[in-house]
Design a protein around this motif. Structure first.
Motif, PDB file in Angstrom:
ATOM      1  N   LEU A   1       0.838  -1.087  -0.113  1.00  0.00           N
ATOM      2  CA  LEU A   1      -0.030   0.083   0.076  1.00  0.00           C
ATOM      3  C   LEU A   1       0.913   1.182  -0.020  1.00  0.00           C
ATOM      4  O   LEU A   1       1.571   1.570   0.986  1.00  0.00           O
ATOM      5  CB  LEU A   1      -1.113  -0.135   1.297  1.00  0.00           C
ATOM      6  N   ALA A   2       0.996   1.878  -0.943  1.00  0.00           N
ATOM      7  CA  ALA A   2       1.967   2.898  -1.286  1.00  0.00           C
ATOM      8  C   ALA A   2       1.237   3.968  -2.061  1.00  0.00           C
ATOM      9  O   ALA A   2       0.408   4.029  -2.960  1.00  0.00           O
ATOM     10  CB  ALA A   2       3.337   2.542  -1.925  1.00  0.00           C
TER      11      ALA A   2
ATOM     12  N   VAL B   1       2.114  -6.975   4.635  1.00  0.00           N
ATOM     13  CA  VAL B   1       1.591  -5.603   4.300  1.00  0.00           C
ATOM     14  C   VAL B   1       2.621  -4.892   4.393  1.00  0.00           C
ATOM     15  O   VAL B   1       3.186  -4.538   5.523  1.00  0.00           O
ATOM     16  CB  VAL B   1       0.355  -4.825   4.900  1.00  0.00           C
TER      17      VAL B   1
ATOM     18  N   TRP C   1       3.743  -0.427   3.873  1.00  0.00           N
ATOM     19  CA  TRP C   1       2.842   0.569   3.944  1.00  0.00           C
ATOM     20  C   TRP C   1       3.970   1.718   3.771  1.00  0.00           C
ATOM     21  O   TRP C   1       4.943   1.886   4.619  1.00  0.00           O
ATOM     22  CB  TRP C   1       2.210   0.838   5.142  1.00  0.00           C
ATOM     23  N   ASP C   2       3.760   2.502   2.744  1.00  0.00           N
ATOM     24  CA  ASP C   2       4.562   3.630   2.239  1.00  0.00           C
ATOM     25  C   ASP C   2       3.760   4.885   2.010  1.00  0.00           C
ATOM     26  O   ASP C   2       3.421   4.925   0.946  1.00  0.00           O
ATOM     27  CB  ASP C   2       5.498   3.152   1.340  1.00  0.00           C
TER      28      ASP C   2
ATOM     29  N   ALA D   1       1.004   5.818   2.251  1.00  0.00           N
ATOM     30  CA  ALA D   1      -0.466   5.658   1.550  1.00  0.00           C
ATOM     31  C   ALA D   1      -1.322   6.380   2.746  1.00  0.00           C
ATOM     32  O   ALA D   1      -0.977   6.548   3.895  1.00  0.00           O
ATOM     33  CB  ALA D   1      -0.766   4.274   1.495  1.00  0.00           C
TER      34      ALA D   1
ATOM     35  N   PRO E   1      -4.231   6.788   5.051  1.00  0.00           N
ATOM     36  CA  PRO E   1      -4.917   5.701   6.150  1.00  0.00           C
ATOM     37  C   PRO E   1      -6.259   5.946   5.805  1.00  0.00           C
ATOM     38  O   PRO E   1      -7.269   5.001   5.878  1.00  0.00           O
ATOM     39  CB  PRO E   1      -4.443   5.823   7.402  1.00  0.00           C
TER      40      PRO E   1
ATOM     41  N   LEU F   1       3.149  -6.221   9.580  1.00  0.00           N
ATOM     42  CA  LEU F   1       3.091  -4.772   8.898  1.00  0.00           C
ATOM     43  C   LEU F   1       4.562  -4.171   8.770  1.00  0.00           C
ATOM     44  O   LEU F   1       5.052  -4.102  10.008  1.00  0.00           O
ATOM     45  CB  LEU F   1       2.243  -3.911   9.444  1.00  0.00           C
TER      46      LEU F   1
ATOM     47  N   VAL G   1       6.545  -0.887   7.879  1.00  0.00           N
ATOM     48  CA  VAL G   1       6.272   0.545   7.578  1.00  0.00           C
ATOM     49  C   VAL G   1       7.677   1.325   6.985  1.00  0.00           C
ATOM     50  O   VAL G   1       8.862   1.118   7.597  1.00  0.00           O
ATOM     51  CB  VAL G   1       5.751   1.180   8.892  1.00  0.00           C
TER      52      VAL G   1
ATOM     53  N   THR H   1       6.101   8.158   6.085  1.00  0.00           N
ATOM     54  CA  THR H   1       5.062   7.347   6.580  1.00  0.00           C
ATOM     55  C   THR H   1       4.737   7.417   7.984  1.00  0.00           C
ATOM     56  O   THR H   1       3.447   7.315   8.567  1.00  0.00           O
ATOM     57  CB  THR H   1       5.147   5.901   6.181  1.00  0.00           C
TER      58      THR H   1
ATOM     59  N   LEU I   1       0.736   7.999   9.518  1.00  0.00           N
ATOM     60  CA  LEU I   1       0.337   6.880  10.226  1.00  0.00           C
ATOM     61  C   LEU I   1       0.266   7.597  11.779  1.00  0.00           C
ATOM     62  O   LEU I   1      -0.696   6.927  12.563  1.00  0.00           O
ATOM     63  CB  LEU I   1       0.913   5.918  10.135  1.00  0.00           C
TER      64      LEU I   1
END
Length: 843
Positions: A200-201, A250, A252-253, A255, A257, A278, A280, A285, A289
Motif C-alpha cells: 500500500l503506497a 503488508v 505501507w509507504d 499511503a 490511511p 506490517l 512501515v 509514513t 500514520l
C-alpha cells in the motif's frame, strides 16, 4: 395527308425519346481502350484488420442481445485493473482462490435492456461438495442492476481443499422471467505454500523490484503473490478479517490511511493481532500514520528528520553484507546523504538487533509492526546484493536461507533456495511463510499432501540418489510433499475432534425409556382414581374428587414434562461448545462455535448473523473427510450461504430423531479486553475488562530461560483483577499426563476428567489449551471458561433446551523471538551478479 404527317412526326418523337434514354443508360468509355483496370489485392494486415472489425461488430451485436454484460470479476486483494472493458471486449478477471480458505470477491456488470433484480449464486462446479458431509453448498447474495449503469457487488466464496478449480455462477432474475445467466470466471488456484504480499503506497510502482527478491517472489519458490496498490476511493481489500487468512505481509509507504474504509481498518487491526506482519517504510509514513487508527500501535514515532550517511550503516554491513563467490560483496553505501527520521521508541518496542538502531519492531498480539528510519525504495538500497537477505531476516523476520545449485535443472545458471539446515523440500514448509494463526484452526492441524512438479532432469539412483529431504519422483514426474495449510477453515484438526467428542457425548434429548413411561402412567392413574377418591372419602366430600381430577391431570403433565425434559408435541435441543481466542489489550475475539441441534420431528433451521464477516457451514460428525455419510443412491443436501450486509445459512434440514452439527466463526467484541500489567518489576496482574465472568482462571508463562511456570487465579469477575505474586509454580513437563492444575479442574463437572454421560464438558479442549509446546520464551497464556451464552448468532426455530459452554484462551504477551540471522550465502554464488534495481523495474 395531314393526318399521316402528324403520325410520322409523333413516331419520330417517340423514337428520339427512346434513343436519348438509351444513351443516358449506357456508361461512358474510359479512354480509347475499354479494358477495365485490374482489382488490387489487399495485404495480409488489411485482411486481418477487416476480420477483426467484423468480429468486433459481431461481439457488440451479441453483447447487445444479452440481458447482462459482465465487466469484471476479481478476488481480493488485487492490483489495479484499469477501466471497464468497452462493448464487445471480454470481461476482466483476476480470480486467485486458495483451497480451504474463504475469499472475498467483487463482481461488476451492466444491464443492457432492462432493470434486473435477482440473486447471484456461486459454486465450485454445479455445487460445492463439503468434505466429510452429505451436503453441497453455494454462496448467494442479492443483486440489482439498473439499465445502462455499471454496478459492482461484493460477495464471498469458500473453496474446499478437494474441490474443482472451476467456479460457476448464475444470476436468476425475478423481475423478468427467463433471465438466467451462466458465469464461468477463470480461477487460478493458489498453492498451499503461497500467500499474498500487499504493498500500500502512494507510488506503488517504486516497489516493482520486490518481484525480483527471492524472499518475496521468484520462479523457484513462488511463496507470495505481490499486489501493488495505491489506496483510493475503493481500495481492493476485504472488509472482514476472516477473509484475510491468505495475507502474510503488508508494506505501507506513505499511503493515506483514510483511503481504507472503517471496516477495512478494523480488519487490518484484527489481522495484525492474529499474526499479520506490517512493514512501515519511513520517514514520511510515520507522520502519515501517527494520527491514524494505527498510531497507537506503531513501535516508534518520528522526532524530526535526520541525514543518514555511510557510517550509519556500518553495523548493518558488518552483519548482513555477504561475500559473493568467497569474495567480499559490495557494501551498502548511500550516494550522498539519505533523508531519514529520528525514531522515538514506544516502551513496548525494541530495535531489531544488528540494524544500527535504524529498524524498530513491536509485537501487537501475535503479529508485529516493523518500521525503518529510511525509505525502502531507495535505489542504492535495493541494488545492494545483500538486500534480499536483509529484507528476509530483519523486515520479514524469517529464518536464514541457503542457496544452492539446482542439480535437477538443465541450465547451470539455475539455483535453489531452502531454509537453512532444511532438506530439498523445506521450501514448501509454510511454518515461516506466514505467522497468522488461529487456535481453533491451527492447533493440531493435519498436513495436506500436494504433488509438485519435478525439474527437467530427474535425479535418480545412477546419479547418487535423491538429495537429502526430497521425496521420490512418481512416474508422472510429480512427487508428493506434505504442506500445512495454515489459517484455513477446517473440521479435521484436534480442536474440532475435541469439540465433536464433547457434542457427541452431550447432545440430544433425555427421552424417557419404557419403564419410565409405564411407571409415570401407573402413578398418574393411581393418584387420579383411588388416592383421589380415598382422600376426599376421608374428608366426607367424595363429590369434590370430580373437581380435583382436572387439577391432578395438569400437575401430572407438568411433572412429566419436567422429568422427561420434553416439549409437548415437539422436541428440540441446542448444545454449543465455543472457543474464544483473545489477544492481550484487544477487545475483539475470534469466536468459534461448534453446535449440535437435535429434533424429534424433521425441522429446517435458519441461522442468522448481523456480522457480514461471519462464516458458518455444517459440521462433520465423523471427523473423516472422505466419509460423507451418504447411503447408496442418496443425493447430498444443498445448503445456501447467504452473504450481504448480514449472513444467513438457510434451511438446514435435520431429520426426525437425529442431530445435525454446525461450525461457525466470527470476530466478536467482548465489551473490553484482558490486560496483562506489571505495576512493578516482577509483579504481574491480570485485569478482566470484558463483560463476562472468567471461571477457573489459570495462567501459563514461559520465562526467558525457557522454564514453564503456572499460576492459579480462580474466578475473576468483570472489571475485577487478580495479582500473581506468590502464585507461580513450576508447571509439569509436557511428557506428564496430568495438566498444570489437576485438582482445581476436577472440582467442576464442566472441566473434570470423569464427566458423566450426557454432561457437556470442556475437558478435551482444556487439555489442548494447556499444552505449552508451541509457547516461546516471553509468551504468557491465560485459560478460563464461561457458561454465559455468547451473542451474535440467532437460530430459528429456537430450542427450549439450551446448553452453552465456552473455552477462553487469552494470549496476553508474546516474546520477540531470537535475533535474526543472515543467510548462509546469496544466489550470486551461482548466477552472475546484476543490480536488482534496473531501468524498467518500476513498470
Amino acid at each position: 395527308m395531314q393526318r399521316d404527317g402528324k403520325k410520322d412526326s409523333g413516331l419520330r418523337r417517340t423514337l428520339l425519346l427512346l434513343i436519348l434514354t438509351a444513351a443516358i443508360c449506357i456508361p461512358g468509355c474510359k479512354g480509347c481502350s475499354c479494358r477495365s483496370e485490374p482489382v488490387q489485392k489487399k495485404t495480409a494486415e488489411e485482411l486481418l484488420k477487416e476480420r477483426q472489425e467484423r468480429e468486433k461488430r459481431k461481439r457488440e451485436e451479441e453483447a447487445k442481445k444479452k440481458p447482462l454484460r459482465q465487466l469484471r470479476y476479481a478476488s481480493l486483494p488485487h492490483g489495479p485493473m484499469g477501466p471497464f472493458p468497452k462493448l464487445g471486449e471480454p470481461a476482466q478477471a483476476a480470480c486467485y482462490l486458495k483451497p480451504g480458505h474463504w475469499s472475498a470477491l467483487t463482481f461488476s456488470a451492466l444491464a443492457n435492456n432492462f432493470d434486473i433484480v435477482g440473486n447471484l449464486d456461486l459454486a465450485a462446479g454445479r455445487q460445492t461438495p463439503l468434505p466429510g458431509l452429505p451436503f453441497t453448498m453455494s454462496t448467494r447474495r442479492r443483486a440489482a442492476f439498473s439499465k445502462g449503469q455499471a454496478k459492482t457487488l461484493g460477495t464471498s466464496f469458500y473453496l474446499p481443499e478437494d474441490s474443482p478449480v472451476s467456479m460457476q455462477g448464475t444470476l436468476d432474475a425475478r423481475r423478468h422471467s427467463g433471465v438466467s445467466l451462466g458465469l464461468l470466471p477463470p480461477i487460478k488456484r493458489m498453492p498451499y505454500y503461497q500467500f499474498h504480499f500487499l504493498v500500500l503506497a502512494r507510488y506503488p510502482e517504486s516497489y516493482g523490484y520486490l518481484k525480483k527478491l527471492d524472499c518475496v517472489s521468484n520462479t523457484s519458490n513462488e511463496h507470495y503473490r505481490l499486489s501493488l496498490i495505491s489506496p483510493g476511493r475503493r481500495t481492493p481489500l476485504p472488509n472482514q478479517s476472516l477473509f484475510w487468512t491468505t495475507m502474510a505481509y503488508v508494506l505501507w509507504d506513505n499511503a493515506e490511511p483514510e483511503a481504507l474504509s472503517l471496516e477495512q481498518q478494523v480488519a487490518l487491526l484484527d489481522w495484525i493481532h492474529w499474526g499479520g506482519q506490517l512493514i512501515v517504510s519511513g520517514p514520511e509514513t510515520l507522520e502519515t500514520l501517527g494520527a491514524s487508527f494505527l498510531g497507537d500501535y506503531l513501535p516508534a514515532t518520528g522526532e524530526g528528520t535526520r541525514e543518514l550517511i555511510a557510517s550509519d550503516f556500518d553495523e548493518i554491513n558488518r552483519h548482513w553484507n555477504l561475500p559473493i563467490r568467497r569474495m567480499a560483496g559490495p557494501p551498502l553505501r548511500p550516494i550522498g546523504k539519505w533523508s531519514g527520521v529520528k525514531l522515538k521508541m514506544h516502551p513496548e518496542a525494541e530495535y531489531v538487533p544488528t540494524t544500527g538502531d535504524l529498524v524498530a519492531e513491536r509485537r501487537i498480539g501475535r503479529g508485529r509492526i516493523v518500521v525503518t528510519a529510511f525509505k525502502l525504495s531507495a535505489e542504492e538500497l535495493v541494488s545492494w546484493p545483500s538486500w534480499d537477505g536483509f529484507f528476509n531476516g530483519c523486515l520479514m523476520r524469517r529464518p536464514a536461507r541457503e542457496f544452492g545449485q539446482n542439480i535437477l535443472g538443465i541450465d547451470l545458471n539455475e539455483y535453489a533456495v531452502t531454509w537453512k539446515g532444511g532438506g530439498a523440500d523445506s521450501r514448501f514448509d509454510t511454518e515461516w511463510l506466514t505467522r497468522l494463526r488461529f487456535f481453533s484452526r491451527d492447533v493440531g492441524r493435519r498436513s495436506t499432501e500436494i504433488r509438485v512438479a519435478t525439474p527437467a532432469v530427474a535425479f535418480n539412483d545412477t546419479m547418487g540418489g535423491y538429495p537429502q529431504g526430497m521425496s521420490p519422483v512418481a512416474a508422472d514426474g510429480l512427487r508428493p510433499v506434505q504442506v500445512m495449510n495454515y489459517g484455513a477453515w477446517t473440521d479435521f484438526n484436534t480442536v474440532a475432534d475435541a469439540a465433536r467428542a464433547a457434542l457427541s457425548d452431550a447432545a440430544g434429548i433425555e427421552v424417557p425409556d419404557r419403564s419410565f413411561v409405564v411407571w409415570i402412567v401407573a402413578g398418574y392413574l393411581l393418584v387420579l382414581v383411588p388416592l383421589n377418591w380415598l382422600f376426599f372419602r376421608m374428608l366426607g366430600r367424595v363429590e369434590w374428587a370430580w373437581v380435583a381430577a382436572p387439577v391432578i391431570a395438569v400437575i401430572c403433565a407438568i411433572v412429566v414434562i419436567r422429568q422427561a425434559q420434553l416439549d409437548i408435541g415437539f422436541v428440540r435441543s441446542e448444545t454449543e461448545v465455543a472457543v474464544v481466542e483473545l489477544q492481550g489489550d484487544y477487545p475483539r475475539g475470534h469466536v468459534t462455535r461448534y453446535s449440535a441441534y437435535y429434533t424429534s420431528l424433521g425441522t429446517g433451521y435458519d441461522f442468522h448473523f448481523d456480522d457480514p464477516g461471519a462464516q458458518i457451514l455444517p459440521f462433520s460428525a465423523t471427523g473423516k473427510p472422505e466419509a460423507n455419510g451418504l447411503k447408496f443412491r442418496e443425493s447430498p443436501q444443498r445448503v445456501r450461504y447467504e452473504y450481504g450486509s448480514e449472513v444467513n445459512l438457510a434451511d438446514l434440514r435435520v431429520p426426525s430423531s437425529s442431530a445435525q452439527m454446525t461450525h461457525s466463526e466470527q470476530m466478536l467484541d467482548l465489551g473490553g479486553d484482558i490486560q496483562w500489567l506489571e505495576p512493578a518489576p516482577g509483579m504481574h496482574r491480570v485485569v478482566n475488562r470484558t463483560s463476562y465472568q472468567l471461571r477457573d482462571v489459570g495462567v501459563l508463562r514461559k520465562t526467558a530461560e525457557g522454564r514453564l511456570m503456572a499460576a492459579w487465579l480462580g474466578t475473576i469477575d468483570p472489571e475485577d483483577s487478580a495479582d500473581l505474586a506468590g502464585r507461580w509454580q513450576p508447571a509439569p513437563g509436557e511428557d506428564e499426563a496430568r495438566g498444570p492444575w489437576p485438582d482445581q479442574r476436577s472440582a467442576a463437572a464442566e472441566t473434570g476428567p470423569g464427566a458423566a454421560a450426557g454432561t457437556l464438558s470442556l475437558r478435551p479442549l482444556l487439555e489442548l489449551a494447556e499444552k505449552a509446546d508451541g509457547m516461546e520464551p516471553g509468551d504468557v497464556r491465560m485459560i478460563a471458561w464461561t457458561d454465559e451464552p455468547l451473542p451474535g448468532l440467532d437460530v430459528s426455530p429456537s430450542a427450549p433446551q439450551k446448553r452453552h459452554l465456552a473455552l477462553i484462551v487469552a494470549n496476553l504477551q508474546y516474546g520477540f523471538g531470537a535475533a535474526p540471522e543472515p543467510d548462509n550465502n546469496t544466489r550470486f554464488d551461482f548466477i552472475q551478479w546484476k543490480p536488482v534495481f534496473r531501468e524498467g523495474d518500476h513498470d
